[in-house]
Design a protein around this motif. Structure first.
Motif, mmCIF file in Angstrom:
data_model
loop_
_atom_site.group_PDB
_atom_site.id
_atom_site.type_symbol
_atom_site.label_atom_id
_atom_site.label_comp_id
_atom_site.label_asym_id
_atom_site.label_seq_id
_atom_site.Cartn_x
_atom_site.Cartn_y
_atom_site.Cartn_z
ATOM 1 N N ASP A 154 0.951 -1.148 -0.016
ATOM 2 C CA ASP A 154 -0.037 0.054 0.030
ATOM 3 C C ASP A 154 0.886 1.321 -0.028
ATOM 4 O O ASP A 154 0.378 2.306 0.009
ATOM 5 C CB ASP A 154 -0.887 -0.011 1.157
ATOM 6 C CG ASP A 154 -0.251 0.039 2.419
ATOM 7 O OD1 ASP A 154 1.069 -0.264 2.330
ATOM 8 O OD2 ASP A 154 -0.757 0.195 3.522
ATOM 9 N N GLY A 155 2.186 0.902 -0.020
ATOM 10 C CA GLY A 155 3.260 2.141 -0.162
ATOM 11 C C GLY A 155 3.521 2.363 -1.434
ATOM 12 O O GLY A 155 2.959 2.153 -2.477
ATOM 13 N N ALA A 156 4.656 3.064 -1.491
ATOM 14 C CA ALA A 156 5.317 3.500 -2.770
ATOM 15 C C ALA A 156 6.438 2.602 -3.067
ATOM 16 O O ALA A 156 7.291 2.054 -2.262
ATOM 17 C CB ALA A 156 5.833 5.108 -2.724
ATOM 18 N N MET A 157 7.103 2.666 -4.152
ATOM 19 C CA MET A 157 8.461 2.143 -4.791
ATOM 20 C C MET A 157 9.380 3.004 -5.173
ATOM 21 O O MET A 157 8.833 4.234 -5.925
ATOM 22 C CB MET A 157 8.089 1.161 -5.760
ATOM 23 C CG MET A 157 7.299 -0.114 -5.215
ATOM 24 S SD MET A 157 8.096 -0.938 -3.894
ATOM 25 C CE MET A 157 6.660 -1.806 -3.487
ATOM 26 N N ARG A 158 10.421 3.030 -5.042
ATOM 27 C CA ARG A 158 11.576 3.614 -5.857
ATOM 28 C C ARG A 158 11.834 3.029 -7.003
ATOM 29 O O ARG A 158 11.338 1.942 -7.390
ATOM 30 C CB ARG A 158 12.761 3.973 -4.819
ATOM 31 C CG ARG A 158 12.419 4.482 -3.633
ATOM 32 C CD ARG A 158 13.747 4.290 -2.807
ATOM 33 N NE ARG A 158 14.850 5.563 -3.057
ATOM 34 C CZ ARG A 158 16.117 5.247 -3.157
ATOM 35 N NH1 ARG A 158 16.788 4.359 -2.302
ATOM 36 N NH2 ARG A 158 16.649 6.356 -3.409
ATOM 37 N N ASP A 159 12.495 3.870 -8.132
ATOM 38 C CA ASP A 159 13.153 3.202 -9.281
ATOM 39 C C ASP A 159 12.016 2.635 -10.305
ATOM 40 O O ASP A 159 12.507 1.633 -10.722
ATOM 41 C CB ASP A 159 14.327 2.169 -9.047
ATOM 42 C CG ASP A 159 15.499 2.827 -8.121
ATOM 43 O OD1 ASP A 159 15.805 4.027 -8.039
ATOM 44 O OD2 ASP A 159 15.850 2.143 -6.936
ATOM 45 N N THR A 160 11.075 3.302 -10.128
ATOM 46 C CA THR A 160 9.677 2.647 -10.789
ATOM 47 C C THR A 160 10.090 2.388 -12.341
ATOM 48 O O THR A 160 9.797 1.431 -13.002
ATOM 49 C CB THR A 160 8.594 3.475 -10.535
ATOM 50 O OG1 THR A 160 8.582 4.679 -10.804
ATOM 51 C CG2 THR A 160 8.244 3.288 -8.804
ATOM 52 N N PRO A 161 10.730 3.211 -13.129
ATOM 53 C CA PRO A 161 11.059 3.106 -14.313
ATOM 54 C C PRO A 161 11.877 1.928 -14.670
ATOM 55 O O PRO A 161 11.703 1.190 -15.725
ATOM 56 C CB PRO A 161 11.795 4.382 -14.952
ATOM 57 C CG PRO A 161 11.467 5.448 -13.874
ATOM 58 C CD PRO A 161 11.298 4.643 -12.583
ATOM 59 N N VAL A 162 12.763 1.482 -13.667
ATOM 60 C CA VAL A 162 13.528 0.157 -14.021
ATOM 61 C C VAL A 162 12.682 -0.805 -13.675
ATOM 62 O O VAL A 162 12.757 -2.079 -14.179
ATOM 63 C CB VAL A 162 14.926 0.258 -12.996
ATOM 64 C CG1 VAL A 162 15.607 -0.730 -13.251
ATOM 65 C CG2 VAL A 162 15.939 1.539 -13.385
ATOM 66 N N ILE A 163 12.035 -0.693 -12.338
ATOM 67 C CA ILE A 163 11.179 -1.884 -11.867
ATOM 68 C C ILE A 163 10.093 -2.243 -12.838
ATOM 69 O O ILE A 163 9.746 -3.415 -12.985
ATOM 70 C CB ILE A 163 10.672 -1.757 -10.451
ATOM 71 C CG1 ILE A 163 11.814 -1.632 -9.383
ATOM 72 C CG2 ILE A 163 9.763 -2.948 -10.037
ATOM 73 C CD1 ILE A 163 11.263 -1.339 -7.918
ATOM 74 N N GLY A 164 9.803 -1.431 -13.726
ATOM 75 C CA GLY A 164 8.621 -1.164 -14.380
ATOM 76 C C GLY A 164 9.093 -2.050 -15.774
ATOM 77 O O GLY A 164 8.147 -2.611 -16.568
ATOM 78 N N ARG A 165 10.379 -2.334 -15.941
ATOM 79 C CA ARG A 165 10.680 -3.184 -16.961
ATOM 80 C C ARG A 165 11.130 -4.446 -16.696
ATOM 81 O O ARG A 165 11.544 -5.500 -17.396
ATOM 82 C CB ARG A 165 11.890 -2.430 -17.671
ATOM 83 C CG ARG A 165 11.815 -1.204 -18.376
ATOM 84 C CD ARG A 165 12.996 -0.798 -19.143
ATOM 85 N NE ARG A 165 14.195 -0.530 -18.364
ATOM 86 C CZ ARG A 165 14.537 0.956 -18.072
ATOM 87 N NH1 ARG A 165 13.715 1.792 -18.112
ATOM 88 N NH2 ARG A 165 15.496 1.031 -17.169
#
Length: 244
Positions: A124-135
């Protein structure tokens, strides 16, 4: 304990066949109205199918004298325990009390979970480095993106304790079923039957959709009356032909 029972291959297959919309209906039929986690999205929509038992990590708000930038000699923390101890095939469920000012994981920790065979992450929180994790070919569901590290605003306190995710209780071992609509939390002791009935509902609705495309009216078709049910059984015996 029922929550410690591993999921069978059949239960996994049945949950992966069904959508969360279907699973939510099966939960409603059993009286569960607060099982759907809304307000979270997959960072990679192409990697959004997620099924597995919950392994939980709980954060509370951070405090400046306790939460500082990490050092190699830091004592073990609940966060690092979760990264190294979440079993393969499980879903790391991270409760933050809805705090999205800091990211609970970045790309390195998410990659470590992926390499270890963890099924995915729900928070329910946030993530960092989302452009990388999103790949990544790795399901990560969260409520937001945030640049600051977790210790900016969060403190990890324990693993394998009940957590609340967007108002939904998650107990260790509960089954998480997620897709692009969000996530459903299924208590382990009913997971096998919910998966079985979700598979059957999904298959029936596949047949109903064929009938609707053929021009059938909704009354008598959805929900199906006896005539539609008989036609459905004939369709099954015929091998589920695409044209009905």
């Amino acid at each position: 304990m029922p929550n410690e029972m591993p999921l069978s291959a059949e239960t996994m297959k049945n949950f992966l066949y069904a959508s969360t919309a279907t699973v939510s209906m099966q939960m409603l039929k059993r009286g569960f109205r607060n099982s759907a986690v809304t307000g979270v999205r997959p960072l990679n929509p192409k990697s959004a199918r997620l099924v597995g038992p919950a392994y939980t990590l709980r954060y509370i708000p951070g405090r400046e004298d306790l939460d500082k930038p990490p050092m190699p000699g830091d004592p073990p923390s609940a966060q690092r325990a979760a990264i190294e101890e979440t079993p393969a095939g499980h879903v790391l469920v991270i409760g933050t009390e809805g705090n999205t000012r800091s990211g609970t994981l970045g790309d390195i920790l998410a990659l470590r979970l992926k390499v270890r065979g963890v099924a995915g992450v729900l928070s329910d929180g946030a993530m960092r480095d989302t452009p990388v994790i999103g790949r990544f070919d790795f399901p990560v569901f969260c409520a937001a993106a945030a640049a600051p590290p977790s210790m900016n605003h969060l403190h990890p306190v324990e693993v394998q304790a009940p957590v609340g995710i967007c108002g939904v209780p998650v107990y260790p071992g509960d089954v998480i079923v997620a897709d692009e609509d969000g996530a459903i939390v299924v208590p382990r002791h009913i997971a096998d039957e919910v998966a079985r009935d979700s598979f059957e509902q999904e298959r029936l609705e596949k047949f109903v959709a064929i009938r609707v495309r053929q021009g059938r009216a909704i009354p008598g078709t959805y929900p199906p009356n006896d005539e539609t049910k008989a036609a459905y059984q004939a369709w099954l015996k015929a091998g589920e032909p695409a044209g009905g």
